[in-house]
Design a protein around this motif. Structure first.
Motif, PDB file in Angstrom:
ATOM      1  N   SER A 284       0.845  -1.189   0.000  1.00  0.00           N
ATOM      2  CA  SER A 284       0.000   0.000   0.000  1.00  0.00           C
ATOM      3  C   SER A 284       0.885   1.245   0.000  1.00  0.00           C
ATOM      4  O   SER A 284       2.112   1.149   0.014  1.00  0.00           O
ATOM      5  N   GLY A 285       0.226   2.418   0.026  1.00  0.00           N
ATOM      6  CA  GLY A 285       0.960   3.673   0.075  1.00  0.00           C
ATOM      7  C   GLY A 285       1.104   4.307  -1.287  1.00  0.00           C
ATOM      8  O   GLY A 285       1.193   3.611  -2.303  1.00  0.00           O
ATOM      9  N   THR A 286       1.141   5.652  -1.301  1.00  0.00           N
ATOM     10  CA  THR A 286       1.325   6.392  -2.544  1.00  0.00           C
ATOM     11  C   THR A 286       2.548   7.311  -2.451  1.00  0.00           C
ATOM     12  O   THR A 286       3.459   7.207  -3.269  1.00  0.00           O
ATOM     13  N   LYS A 287       2.572   8.159  -1.438  1.00  0.00           N
ATOM     14  CA  LYS A 287       3.739   9.027  -1.272  1.00  0.00           C
ATOM     15  C   LYS A 287       4.986   8.215  -0.966  1.00  0.00           C
ATOM     16  O   LYS A 287       6.102   8.598  -1.338  1.00  0.00           O
ATOM     17  N   ALA A 288       4.803   7.112  -0.266  1.00  0.00           N
ATOM     18  CA  ALA A 288       5.888   6.178   0.017  1.00  0.00           C
ATOM     19  C   ALA A 288       5.280   4.787   0.075  1.00  0.00           C
ATOM     20  O   ALA A 288       4.136   4.624   0.499  1.00  0.00           O
ATOM     21  N   PRO A 289       6.013   3.762  -0.359  1.00  0.00           N
ATOM     22  CA  PRO A 289       5.438   2.416  -0.388  1.00  0.00           C
ATOM     23  C   PRO A 289       5.551   1.708   0.958  1.00  0.00           C
ATOM     24  O   PRO A 289       6.564   1.821   1.657  1.00  0.00           O
ATOM     25  N   TYR A 290       4.513   0.969   1.303  1.00  0.00           N
ATOM     26  CA  TYR A 290       4.528   0.059   2.439  1.00  0.00           C
ATOM     27  C   TYR A 290       4.739  -1.318   1.833  1.00  0.00           C
ATOM     28  O   TYR A 290       3.955  -1.757   0.981  1.00  0.00           O
ATOM     29  N   VAL A 291       5.814  -1.997   2.225  1.00  0.00           N
ATOM     30  CA  VAL A 291       6.244  -3.192   1.499  1.00  0.00           C
ATOM     31  C   VAL A 291       6.358  -4.398   2.421  1.00  0.00           C
ATOM     32  O   VAL A 291       6.480  -4.279   3.639  1.00  0.00           O
TER      33      VAL A 291
ATOM     34  N   SER B  44      10.907   3.605   0.842  1.00  0.00           N
ATOM     35  CA  SER B  44      10.892   4.821   0.029  1.00  0.00           C
ATOM     36  C   SER B  44      10.972   4.409  -1.437  1.00  0.00           C
ATOM     37  O   SER B  44      11.468   3.329  -1.773  1.00  0.00           O
ATOM     38  N   TRP B  45      10.463   5.275  -2.301  1.00  0.00           N
ATOM     39  CA  TRP B  45      10.557   4.982  -3.735  1.00  0.00           C
ATOM     40  C   TRP B  45      12.022   4.960  -4.177  1.00  0.00           C
ATOM     41  O   TRP B  45      12.397   4.191  -5.064  1.00  0.00           O
ATOM     42  N   GLU B  46      12.833   5.779  -3.540  1.00  0.00           N
ATOM     43  CA  GLU B  46      14.254   5.789  -3.892  1.00  0.00           C
ATOM     44  C   GLU B  46      14.889   4.428  -3.617  1.00  0.00           C
ATOM     45  O   GLU B  46      15.709   3.935  -4.414  1.00  0.00           O
TER      46      GLU B  46
ATOM     47  N   TRP C 208      -9.527  -0.639  -1.552  1.00  0.00           N
ATOM     48  CA  TRP C 208      -9.184   0.763  -1.298  1.00  0.00           C
ATOM     49  C   TRP C 208      -7.891   1.204  -1.997  1.00  0.00           C
ATOM     50  O   TRP C 208      -7.556   2.374  -1.995  1.00  0.00           O
ATOM     51  N   ASN C 209      -7.171   0.281  -2.594  1.00  0.00           N
ATOM     52  CA  ASN C 209      -5.926   0.594  -3.303  1.00  0.00           C
ATOM     53  C   ASN C 209      -5.652  -0.555  -4.269  1.00  0.00           C
ATOM     54  O   ASN C 209      -4.874  -1.452  -3.982  1.00  0.00           O
TER      55      ASN C 209
END
Length: 310
Positions: free
Chosen positions: A196-203, A234-236, A253-254
């Motif tokens: 989940s997550g958009t600004k940062a990923p939850y993995v 983080s996406w980075e 929801w996602n």
């Protein structure tokens, strides 16, 4: 995603019986550091979260279920359960739970048993209501790294609690047989489990269902070194890892499609090989947490993975 619920459906319909020794009550168990003393098979049960509801239904215990709550998605049709009242779409309060006069509450997360939720476990116990937390979701006691054997142990424990050991044994045997048919990929592929997550990923990290499933598939989990079930990344970090495959959790929801769109439009991730070449594996959210859907999900994802080219 296809599921093999042939045995589960037969059990739920009362068409399958396996002789087994009866439970010797009172049954004393340690569950997440909490002592349980169960005098007899529970007769009025509330299940919180999909993983709890689906396991009980798969053991043919629909008649004992007096309420469901906080489900993560529709129940598989083969399991039934459509006539069981849904007490709350979210986490139910203690008042709502007690209104149906349960003698047992089964929670998929330990956090379900909070003062502002279904009630704290000692309080419920004082009221004559036993409680059980899915062992993979323990927080009071840190669980071991999850394995399929741990999941089979939870099935067996439910079989003992409800005096349906034969059904539990049959379900475990079916899941073991299905899992034995999964051949781990040998291409040395890396993967990120994007929950989940958009600004940062939850993995998915190194100790719960994501790690267990990826290992069975032969995938090297980029975040396996984090000793948690899931973690904020983080996406980075994802870009630096440049995974060969991205697992997308498909939630109401996602959705997986929303995740694909975000990955393709995000300047940071849009150039990733997995994104450019659409190397995705999809898993429904209810199958992404420790439960009876993990094995069929692993089988399904192995088929998806075999269809990817590099």
């Amino acid at each position: 995603m296809r599921h093999s619920f042939s045995l589960l459906a037969a059990i739920a319909a009362g068409l399958f019986a396996v002789p087994a020794m009866a439970t010797d009550y009172p049954l004393k168990l340690d569950n997440c550091g909490f002592a349980l003393d169960i005098a007899a098979a529970p007769q009025r049960v509330v299940a919180i979260k999909s993983t709890a509801a689906e396991l009980l239904l798969s053991l043919g215990l629909e008649d004992q279920l007096v309420g469901l709550a906080f489900l993560d998605g529709p129940l598989p049709e083969a399991l039934g359960g459509t006539n069981i009242p849904v007490l709350s779409e979210k986490l139910p309060s203690q008042e709502v739970v007690l209104e149906v006069e349960p003698d047992f509450v089964y929670g998929g997360w330990e956090s379900n048993f909070a003062a502002d939720g279904a009630g704290e476990r000692p309080t419920l116990q004082q009221l004559g209501v036993a409680s059980y937390v899915a062992p993979a979701a323990c927080r009071s006691v840190k669980p071991e790294k999850l394995s399929f054997d741990h999941l089979f142990g939870e099935i067996a424990e439910m079989g003992a609690i409800f005096d349906v050991e034969g059904r539990a044994d049959a379900l475990i045997a079916e899941q073991k047989a299905a899992l034995a048919g999964v051949a781990a990929d040998t291409r040395g592929l890396t993967a990120v489990w994007y929950s989940s997550g958009t600004k940062a990923p939850y993995v998915g990290a190194g100790s719960n269902a994501p790690a267990m499933i990826m290992e069975a598939l032969g995938l090297t989990n980029v975040f396996a070194g984090v000793d948690e079930g899931w973690t904020a990344a983080s996406w980075e970090a994802v870009v630096d890892a440049n995974p060969d495959v991205i697992v997308l959790v498909d939630a109401a929801w996602n959705s997986a499609e929303a995740k694909k769109k975000l990955l393709a439009e995000n300047p940071i991730t849009s150039k990733l090989d997995a994104v450019v070449n659409q190397r995705y594996l999809i898993i429904p959210f209810p199958a992404s947490e420790a439960g009876i859907r993990n094995v069929p999900a692993t089988v399904d994802m192995a088929g998806q993975l075999a269809g990817l080219s590099f």
